[in-house]
Scaffold this motif. Structure first.
Motif, PDB file in Angstrom:
ATOM      1  N   GLY A   9       0.906  -1.122  -0.048  1.00  0.00           N
ATOM      2  CA  GLY A   9       0.109  -0.229  -0.126  1.00  0.00           C
ATOM      3  C   GLY A   9       1.027   1.208   0.043  1.00  0.00           C
ATOM      4  N   ALA A  10       2.238   1.145   0.327  1.00  0.00           N
ATOM      5  CA  ALA A  10       2.996   2.275   0.025  1.00  0.00           C
ATOM      6  C   ALA A  10       2.869   2.871  -1.348  1.00  0.00           C
ATOM      7  CB  ALA A  10       4.235   1.928   0.528  1.00  0.00           C
ATOM      8  N   PRO A  11       3.135   4.171  -1.624  1.00  0.00           N
ATOM      9  CA  PRO A  11       3.044   4.578  -2.940  1.00  0.00           C
ATOM     10  C   PRO A  11       3.854   3.861  -3.892  1.00  0.00           C
ATOM     11  CG  PRO A  11       3.322   6.546  -1.438  1.00  0.00           C
ATOM     12  CD  PRO A  11       3.646   5.241  -0.461  1.00  0.00           C
ATOM     13  N   SER A  12       5.194   3.452  -3.667  1.00  0.00           N
ATOM     14  CA  SER A  12       5.967   2.674  -4.491  1.00  0.00           C
ATOM     15  C   SER A  12       5.660   1.350  -4.871  1.00  0.00           C
ATOM     16  CB  SER A  12       7.422   2.928  -4.096  1.00  0.00           C
ATOM     17  OG  SER A  12       7.520   2.401  -2.824  1.00  0.00           O
ATOM     18  N   ALA A  13       4.829   0.966  -3.785  1.00  0.00           N
ATOM     19  CA  ALA A  13       4.250  -0.585  -3.848  1.00  0.00           C
ATOM     20  C   ALA A  13       3.498  -0.826  -5.038  1.00  0.00           C
ATOM     21  CB  ALA A  13       3.679  -0.847  -2.420  1.00  0.00           C
ATOM     22  N   GLY A  14       2.920   0.030  -5.540  1.00  0.00           N
ATOM     23  CA  GLY A  14       2.253  -0.459  -6.892  1.00  0.00           C
ATOM     24  C   GLY A  14       2.981  -1.069  -7.924  1.00  0.00           C
TER      25      GLY A  14
ATOM     26  N   ASN B 154       3.173   8.050  -6.112  1.00  0.00           N
ATOM     27  CA  ASN B 154       1.799   7.848  -6.246  1.00  0.00           C
ATOM     28  C   ASN B 154       1.431   6.435  -6.619  1.00  0.00           C
ATOM     29  OD1 ASN B 154      -0.815   7.630  -8.188  1.00  0.00           O
ATOM     30  ND2 ASN B 154      -1.182   9.682  -7.050  1.00  0.00           N
ATOM     31  N   TYR B 155       0.936   5.822  -5.681  1.00  0.00           N
ATOM     32  CA  TYR B 155       0.245   4.326  -6.019  1.00  0.00           C
ATOM     33  C   TYR B 155      -0.045   3.839  -7.274  1.00  0.00           C
ATOM     34  CZ  TYR B 155      -1.488  -0.365  -5.157  1.00  0.00           C
ATOM     35  OH  TYR B 155      -1.637  -1.591  -5.157  1.00  0.00           O
ATOM     36  N   LYS B 156      -1.178   4.634  -7.626  1.00  0.00           N
ATOM     37  CA  LYS B 156      -1.831   4.605  -8.740  1.00  0.00           C
ATOM     38  C   LYS B 156      -1.072   4.474  -9.991  1.00  0.00           C
ATOM     39  CE  LYS B 156      -6.009   5.805 -11.253  1.00  0.00           C
ATOM     40  NZ  LYS B 156      -7.141   6.817 -11.452  1.00  0.00           N
TER      41      LYS B 156
ATOM     42  N   SER C 121       2.251   4.332  -9.858  1.00  0.00           N
ATOM     43  CA  SER C 121       3.275   2.974  -9.891  1.00  0.00           C
ATOM     44  C   SER C 121       2.613   1.851 -10.578  1.00  0.00           C
ATOM     45  CB  SER C 121       3.400   2.838  -8.363  1.00  0.00           C
ATOM     46  OG  SER C 121       4.275   3.873  -8.051  1.00  0.00           O
ATOM     47  N   ARG C 122       1.276   1.686 -10.112  1.00  0.00           N
ATOM     48  CA  ARG C 122       0.221   0.370 -10.511  1.00  0.00           C
ATOM     49  C   ARG C 122       0.409   0.320 -12.173  1.00  0.00           C
ATOM     50  NH1 ARG C 122      -4.602   0.017 -11.247  1.00  0.00           N
ATOM     51  NH2 ARG C 122      -5.040   1.747 -10.094  1.00  0.00           N
ATOM     52  N   ILE C 123       0.042   1.666 -12.567  1.00  0.00           N
ATOM     53  CA  ILE C 123      -0.234   1.834 -14.095  1.00  0.00           C
ATOM     54  C   ILE C 123       0.967   1.408 -14.704  1.00  0.00           C
ATOM     55  CG2 ILE C 123      -0.703   3.537 -15.800  1.00  0.00           C
ATOM     56  CD1 ILE C 123      -2.871   4.564 -13.822  1.00  0.00           C
ATOM     57  N   PHE C 124       2.257   2.010 -14.326  1.00  0.00           N
ATOM     58  CA  PHE C 124       3.436   1.816 -14.922  1.00  0.00           C
ATOM     59  C   PHE C 124       3.960   0.353 -14.880  1.00  0.00           C
ATOM     60  CE2 PHE C 124       8.451   1.799 -14.566  1.00  0.00           C
ATOM     61  CZ  PHE C 124       8.567   2.275 -15.736  1.00  0.00           C
ATOM     62  N   ARG C 125       3.575  -0.403 -13.651  1.00  0.00           N
ATOM     63  CA  ARG C 125       3.656  -1.843 -13.862  1.00  0.00           C
ATOM     64  C   ARG C 125       2.867  -2.440 -14.578  1.00  0.00           C
ATOM     65  NH1 ARG C 125       0.561  -5.282 -10.805  1.00  0.00           N
ATOM     66  NH2 ARG C 125       0.045  -3.718  -9.341  1.00  0.00           N
ATOM     67  N   GLU C 126       1.644  -2.285 -14.737  1.00  0.00           N
ATOM     68  CA  GLU C 126       0.894  -2.908 -15.564  1.00  0.00           C
ATOM     69  C   GLU C 126       1.291  -2.768 -17.054  1.00  0.00           C
ATOM     70  OE1 GLU C 126      -3.146  -1.346 -14.287  1.00  0.00           O
ATOM     71  OE2 GLU C 126      -3.226  -2.774 -12.758  1.00  0.00           O
TER      72      GLU C 126
END
Length: 120
Positions: free
Chosen positions: A26-31, A78-80, A82-87
């Motif tokens: 849940g940390a911002p970078s955790a996405g 920003n978690y969101k 980060s998650r978009i970048f991972r996806e």
């Protein structure tokens, strides 16, 4: 190109393996994924007790220090994002990231925690 590495994972919350779950803190970078380990035991110690693990990445995305600085300042906060970048990376077939810092230390970010196994 697949890579197999022995890495060191530091944690203040205790052992994280052998659980093979794909969960994020849940940390911002955790996405981005599981900031799993480093090739430097000394570097890992700053995060707490250290476990030795083997990781396997079949198609890692390689990020140098300059790209990491841009990522860290603009996406990692920003978690969101980060998650978009991972996806986006996952959609291109990548299963993790290898970051090489200026001092040569490597950090390994896993998109799937099941890519790691604890070594006794």
């Amino acid at each position: 190109m697949s890579i197999e590495n022995i890495v060191f994972h530091g944690s203040r919350t205790g052992p994280i393996l052998p659980q093979a779950r794909d969960v994020y803190s849940g940390a911002p970078s955790a996405g981005l994924g599981e900031w799993f380990g480093t090739d430097s035991k000394e570097y890992a110690q700053q995060y707490g007790s250290v476990e030795r693990c083997q990781i396997i990445l079949h198609k890692p995305y390689y990020m140098d220090a300059a790209e990491f600085r841009v990522y860290d300042r603009h996406i990692c906060a920003n978690y969101k994002r980060s998650r978009i970048f991972r996806e986006e990376l996952q959609s291109k077939g990548f299963d993790g990231i290898v970051v090489t810092h200026l001092d040569g230390v490597k950090e390994f970010i896993l998109f799937y925690r099941s890519s790691a196994q604890k070594i006794d």
